[in-house]
Design a protein around this motif. Structure first.
Motif, short mmCIF file in Angstrom:
data_model
loop_
_atom_site.label_atom_id
_atom_site.label_comp_id
_atom_site.label_asym_id
_atom_site.label_seq_id
_atom_site.Cartn_x
_atom_site.Cartn_y
_atom_site.Cartn_z
N LEU A 244 0.78 -1.31 -0.12
CA LEU A 244 -0.16 0.02 0.04
C LEU A 244 0.82 1.30 -0.01
CD1 LEU A 244 -2.89 -0.94 2.68
CD2 LEU A 244 -2.88 -0.95 0.03
N ILE A 245 0.24 2.22 -0.57
CA ILE A 245 0.90 3.49 -0.35
C ILE A 245 0.70 4.17 0.93
CG2 ILE A 245 1.29 6.19 -1.58
CD1 ILE A 245 2.27 3.87 -3.14
N TYR A 246 -0.46 4.13 1.27
CA TYR A 246 -0.97 4.96 2.70
C TYR A 246 -1.74 3.98 3.67
CZ TYR A 246 -0.10 8.90 -0.32
OH TYR A 246 0.51 9.99 -0.90
N VAL A 247 -3.07 4.05 3.47
CA VAL A 247 -3.92 3.17 4.47
C VAL A 247 -4.69 2.46 3.60
CG1 VAL A 247 -3.76 4.88 6.25
CG2 VAL A 247 -5.61 4.86 4.71
N ASN A 248 -5.34 1.50 4.14
CA ASN A 248 -6.16 0.42 3.46
C ASN A 248 -7.44 1.22 3.36
OD1 ASN A 248 -8.29 -1.43 2.86
ND2 ASN A 248 -7.25 -3.05 3.85
N PRO A 249 -7.93 1.45 2.28
CA PRO A 249 -9.38 2.34 1.85
C PRO A 249 -10.36 1.77 2.50
CG PRO A 249 -8.54 1.35 -0.13
CD PRO A 249 -7.46 1.04 0.97
N GLU A 250 -10.56 0.54 2.88
CA GLU A 250 -11.64 -0.13 3.28
C GLU A 250 -11.65 -0.33 4.81
OE1 GLU A 250 -12.88 -3.93 1.24
OE2 GLU A 250 -11.20 -3.54 0.09
N GLY A 251 -10.61 0.38 5.45
CA GLY A 251 -10.71 0.29 6.82
C GLY A 251 -9.39 -0.38 7.28
N VAL A 252 -9.08 -0.28 8.53
CA VAL A 252 -8.02 -1.06 9.35
C VAL A 252 -8.15 -2.39 9.15
CG1 VAL A 252 -6.61 -1.44 11.44
CG2 VAL A 252 -7.64 0.80 11.06
N ASP A 253 -7.01 -3.00 8.31
CA ASP A 253 -7.32 -4.50 8.09
C ASP A 253 -8.54 -4.71 7.25
OD1 ASP A 253 -4.59 -5.57 8.80
OD2 ASP A 253 -5.26 -5.77 10.74
N HIS A 255 -11.44 -3.72 7.91
CA HIS A 255 -12.63 -3.60 8.55
C HIS A 255 -13.04 -2.04 8.92
CE1 HIS A 255 -11.90 -7.66 9.65
NE2 HIS A 255 -10.84 -7.30 10.14
N PRO A 256 -14.13 -1.51 8.23
CA PRO A 256 -14.36 0.00 8.15
C PRO A 256 -14.67 0.52 9.61
CG PRO A 256 -15.88 -1.53 6.61
CD PRO A 256 -15.25 -2.28 7.55
N ASP A 257 -14.24 1.41 9.81
CA ASP A 257 -14.24 2.42 10.93
C ASP A 257 -13.63 3.58 10.67
OD1 ASP A 257 -13.79 3.63 13.43
OD2 ASP A 257 -13.93 1.51 14.32
N PRO A 258 -14.30 4.57 10.31
CA PRO A 258 -13.47 5.99 10.16
C PRO A 258 -12.74 6.55 11.09
CG PRO A 258 -15.84 5.91 9.13
CD PRO A 258 -15.79 4.67 10.02
N ILE A 259 -13.24 6.40 12.15
CA ILE A 259 -12.31 6.99 13.48
C ILE A 259 -10.87 6.41 13.55
CG2 ILE A 259 -12.15 7.14 15.86
CD1 ILE A 259 -14.02 9.08 14.39
N LYS A 260 -10.90 5.16 13.38
CA LYS A 260 -9.52 4.24 13.33
C LYS A 260 -8.95 4.48 12.18
CE LYS A 260 -10.83 0.41 16.45
NZ LYS A 260 -10.84 -1.31 16.41
N THR A 261 -9.44 4.53 10.83
CA THR A 261 -8.81 4.69 9.85
C THR A 261 -8.29 6.41 9.93
OG1 THR A 261 -10.24 3.13 8.69
CG2 THR A 261 -9.12 5.13 7.42
N GLY A 262 -8.89 7.16 10.35
CA GLY A 262 -8.49 8.63 10.41
C GLY A 262 -7.13 8.71 11.26
N HIS A 263 -7.13 7.79 12.22
CA HIS A 263 -6.05 7.67 13.35
C HIS A 263 -4.49 7.54 12.14
CE1 HIS A 263 -3.52 8.25 16.97
NE2 HIS A 263 -2.75 6.84 16.45
N ASP A 264 -4.85 6.25 11.61
CA ASP A 264 -3.87 5.48 10.57
C ASP A 264 -3.59 6.83 9.57
OD1 ASP A 264 -3.68 3.15 11.73
OD2 ASP A 264 -4.54 2.12 9.98
N ALA A 365 -17.09 -5.84 -6.84
CA ALA A 365 -15.98 -6.68 -6.45
C ALA A 365 -15.96 -7.19 -5.12
CB ALA A 365 -14.71 -6.14 -6.68
N GLY A 366 -16.98 -6.76 -4.37
CA GLY A 366 -16.89 -6.99 -2.98
C GLY A 366 -16.28 -6.20 -1.87
N ALA A 367 -15.69 -5.10 -2.38
CA ALA A 367 -15.15 -4.23 -1.44
C ALA A 367 -16.02 -3.22 -0.60
CB ALA A 367 -13.99 -3.46 -2.32
N ASN A 368 -15.43 -2.97 0.47
CA ASN A 368 -16.25 -2.19 1.52
C ASN A 368 -16.47 -0.73 0.86
OD1 ASN A 368 -17.09 -4.21 3.52
ND2 ASN A 368 -14.87 -3.94 4.11
N GLN A 369 -17.37 0.06 0.84
CA GLN A 369 -17.37 1.50 0.40
C GLN A 369 -18.95 1.78 0.79
OE1 GLN A 369 -17.18 0.59 -4.05
NE2 GLN A 369 -19.03 1.64 -4.20
N TYR A 370 -18.77 3.06 0.76
CA TYR A 370 -20.05 3.94 1.25
C TYR A 370 -20.76 4.47 0.09
CZ TYR A 370 -17.93 3.39 5.82
OH TYR A 370 -17.24 3.07 6.97
N GLU A 371 -22.10 4.59 -0.04
CA GLU A 371 -22.76 5.34 -1.11
C GLU A 371 -23.96 6.00 -0.35
OE1 GLU A 371 -24.42 2.69 -3.81
OE2 GLU A 371 -22.56 1.43 -4.46
#
Length: 749
Positions: A244-253, A255-264, A365-371
């Protein structure tokens, strides 16, 4: 063991100086006339038999033999011949010239070229300055085949006709970054500027440590000292997972969680040298144009470029379903555009983010995303290839962090209400992202270089004086008669110069930042000794009829001392000196970013800030590679520094001489003397004992003894130990010394 400020961390590229074992191959199979696997990665080195042996290959990266241009090739001179406006116009034309083999989304390649440039520049990390766009390294493994870089191969291939047309006048590194910048300009952003000057490499950068994982996108737990404390990301890494270049766009490992992802996001962008405002601007601006691709299944993708067969001709990730592109394009697995108009610079990303509630869904493709929930039709983007079909926009978990992380939310709302500010901050952040590893502004080429001096460019005032040979000679004598010892002068000059990093052209003696915060109080710089020397140099400077910078006086002091020590050894030599260094001010110095340059280890002065889980000799190689020195230069410098008595805190480890302070070859003579025995006495300590008397003659560290134990280093040490090479040693030491003192003098290159 890992902490954010570097205390207790391993600051080194784990395992990169030791070859990895490989699988055995059957060389007799089929009676093939060549050694099976001998020309592929299955059998990389004869040293694989000894996986723990010190590997000096890190000091032979980018050997001139790999470069198709001769030593006389001057890229800066070639770039001056370039019609930059013509190149930009060709890129603008290409943006809307959709190719059948890889069609453009919405008829525009802007998103493609932005992503290609972003992912090359985004590999930079501030901790060691490695990665980034400066070398055009995205053309080679592993970056060309990272999962996060999927289909950047298509971006480079689309640019090939332009590279072919302008040839030697523009490097791949410069062209890729220019294409991303022109793309933003074409969609309506007022860009901040552009500078050329990136020098392409011609082989993979094996010296860069990207992580210890053996599997792409492996769990983040491999990179953290404490998986619950995301500040413990392993040094010098910035990305959270391998590939990866930065963080996992689907969440930490995943698993979606915008707060945790924000810290990463905060941790990884900080390690790239970005603050919170720049991070938000880059996230928003990066997703204002283009779209993400997830119309398919990852398992239908063929091998990456490095693993693909010859018929793919350097391309990878071929989707076997349908056309393999257009409606079947697979990249990240996330599908959709972020904004209503993906080929226009605007503020729609933030408008949509805050206008609607967003629900977690899955891509095709089965990836986590928001609509968005109940989105108005006028806010929906059209399909990338069918303007009669409307699609839902989407957001990633990382995008949602801009709304739910409290700090990012406040900044995002400010940008929402001030779109002109967003445009300005993003344009500057994009310029920083794509130029951060290029060093000072005087290395930039072209008419589009911004006039403004930016603090992250480490600006240094220009000097307005020259020194004649007689003036230099007089100053040398003044410095030698100052009451400062030769060792004090040499150590101060070395400590000032050793911060230079060839990875991102930061640090070095120019600017004399050793007299400023944070360098003035670094443990490795021995503040008490340093302050004594600086006070004397400032006193000398005040008494000069012609003002000379402290930076020049620091280097000249060390130069005079080396020259004097060589003459005392019986070698009459003049150590070259080039005046012209300026003195930076504290206001021109970004304290936080300079903290990354602190020497936590320096084998040249036998210094370790603390014990690390990597051997001292491996740390020496890492530092040597960053400073751009070769193995023979390292050997000469170590031998000279030891007999000159330059060890940290005045320790005697490795000072194998009875004439300390004199530039002799005694280190090598006594290291290779078989009348000695070498006895371990503790952690990283050894006694050198006379075989006959049993008395201890000297003490040593691993860094000292490796020059006798490693077969390659010993071969160099034996050269300098020979009776007929005393003068050669002095000359080689002086050449390496001058190289270090002038490493950041780009005006001399």
């Amino acid at each position: 063991m890992n902490t954010e400020n570097g205390e207790g961390k391993c600051p080194f590229n784990h395992g990169e100086t030791s070859p990895q074992p490989t699988q055995e191959t059957n060389s007799n199979s089929g009676k093939c006339p060549v050694i099976h696997g001998g020309l592929t990665s299955n059998n990389e080195s004869v040293m694989d038999w000894w996986p723990n042996a010190l590997n000096l290959d890190i000091l032979a990266q980018h050997d001139q033999k790999t470069n198709p241009f001769g030593e006389d090739f001057n890229y800066a001179e070639e770039f001056k011949k370039l019609d930059l406006e013509a190149v930009k116009n060709d890129i603008k034309t290409l943006l809307t010239d959709s190719q059948d083999w890889w069609p453009a989304d919405y008829g525009n390649y802007a998103g493609m070229f932005v992503r290609t440039a972003w992912h090359m520049a985004g590999s930079y990390r501030a901790m060691d300055g490695r990665g980034g766009a400066n070398t055009g390294n995205q053309r080679f493994a592993p970056l060309n085949s990272w999962p996060d870089n999927v289909n950047t191969d298509k971006g480079r291939r689309l640019l090939w006709p332009i590279k072919k047309k302008y040839g030697n006048k523009i490097s791949w590194g410069d062209l890729i970054i220019l294409a991303g910048t022109v793309a933003y300009d074409a969609v309506g952003l007022k860009t901040f500027g552009y500078g050329g000057g990136r020098l392409d490499i011609w082989a993979p950068e094996k010296d860069v440590y990207w992580g210890s994982e053996k599997k792409w996108l492996d769990s983040t737990k491999h990179r953290y000292g404490d998986d619950e404390n995301r500040d413990t990301l392993e040094n010098p890494l910035a990305a959270v997972q391998m590939g990866l270049i930065y963080v996992n766009p689907e969440g930490v490992d995943g698993h979606p969680d915008p707060i945790k992802t924000g810290h990463d996001i905060r941790v990884t962008f900080k390690r790239m040298g970005m603050d919170d405002e720049e991070t938000v601007a880059l996230t928003v601006g990066g997703h204002t144009i283009g779209k993400s691709h997830g119309n398919g299944k990852a398992e239908n993708l063929g091998p990456d470029p490095e693993g693909a067969d010859v018929n793919e001709q350097g391309l990878g990730w071929h989707n076997s379903v349908g056309t393999g592109n257009r409606d079947n394009t697979m990249v990240s697995g996330i599908e959709g555009a972020w904004t209503t108009n993906p080929t226009r610079w605007d503020n729609e990303f933030l408008t949509l983010l805050f206008k609607y509630d967003w629900q977690l869904t899955k891509s095709p493709a089965g990836a986590n995303q928001y609509e968005p929930v109940n989105i108005a039709e006028e806010d929906m983007p059209v399909d990338a290839f069918n303007p009669n079909v409307k699609r839902n926009p989407m957001m990633t978990d990382a995008d949602m962090a801009m709304k739910f992380d409290p700090i990012y939310r406040e900044i995002s709302l400010n940008f929402l209400n001030n779109p002109d500010k967003l445009a300005d901050v993003f344009a500057r952040a994009w310029f920083k992202l794509t130029h951060r590893d290029m060093g000072p502004k005087n290395r930039y080429l072209g008419a589009d270089v911004p006039a403004e001096d930016l603090i992250w460019q480490d600006p240094i005032p220009k000097v307005d004086y020259t020194l004649s040979d007689s003036e230099i000679a007089d100053l040398k004598q003044t410095l030698l008669n100052s009451g400062l010892s030769r060792t004090e002068l040499i150590n101060t000059a070395w400590d000032s110069a050793r911060t230079w990093r060839g990875s991102d052209y930061r640090g070095g003696a120019n600017g004399a930042r050793i007299r400023l915060e944070p360098q003035r109080n670094w443990v490795a710089n021995e503040p008490e000794r340093l302050n004594k020397v600086l006070a004397k140099l400032e006193e000398i400077q005040a008494g000069l009829a012609k003002k000379v910078s402290i930076a020049d006086l620091i280097v000249l002091g060390g130069t005079a001392a080396v020259e004097n020590a060589a003459q005392e050894a019986g070698v009459n030599i003049t150590v070259p000196f080039a005046a012209g260094r300026g003195d930076a001010t504290q206001e021109q110095t970004d304290i936080e970013s300079f903290e990354y340059l602190e020497p936590l280890y320096d084998g040249y002065r036998n210094f370790l800030k603390q014990n690390y889980d990597v051997k001292a000799e491996e740390l020496l190689l890492d530092r040597t590679q960053l400073m751009g020195l070769t193995a023979p230069e390292m050997v000469a410098l170590i031998g000279g520094m030891r007999v000159l008595g330059t060890n940290y805190a005045g320790t005697k480890h490795g000072v194998f001489t009875d004439r300390e302070g004199v530039l002799t070859n005694d280190f090598f003579v006594n290291l290779t003397d078989m009348n000695n025995k070498w006895i371990p006495t503790g952690d990283n300590l050894y006694n050198i004992v006379d075989r006959n008397s049993g008395s201890t003659k000297w003490t040593a560290t691993r860094v000292d003894l490796v020059f006798g134990s490693n077969s390659i280093l010993r071969s160099y040490a034996e050269v300098y130990a020979q009776d007929d090479n005393k003068e050669k040693f002095v000359k080689d030491f002086v050449a390496a010394w001058v190289k270090m003192m002038n490493a950041d003098r780009y005006d001399l290159k």
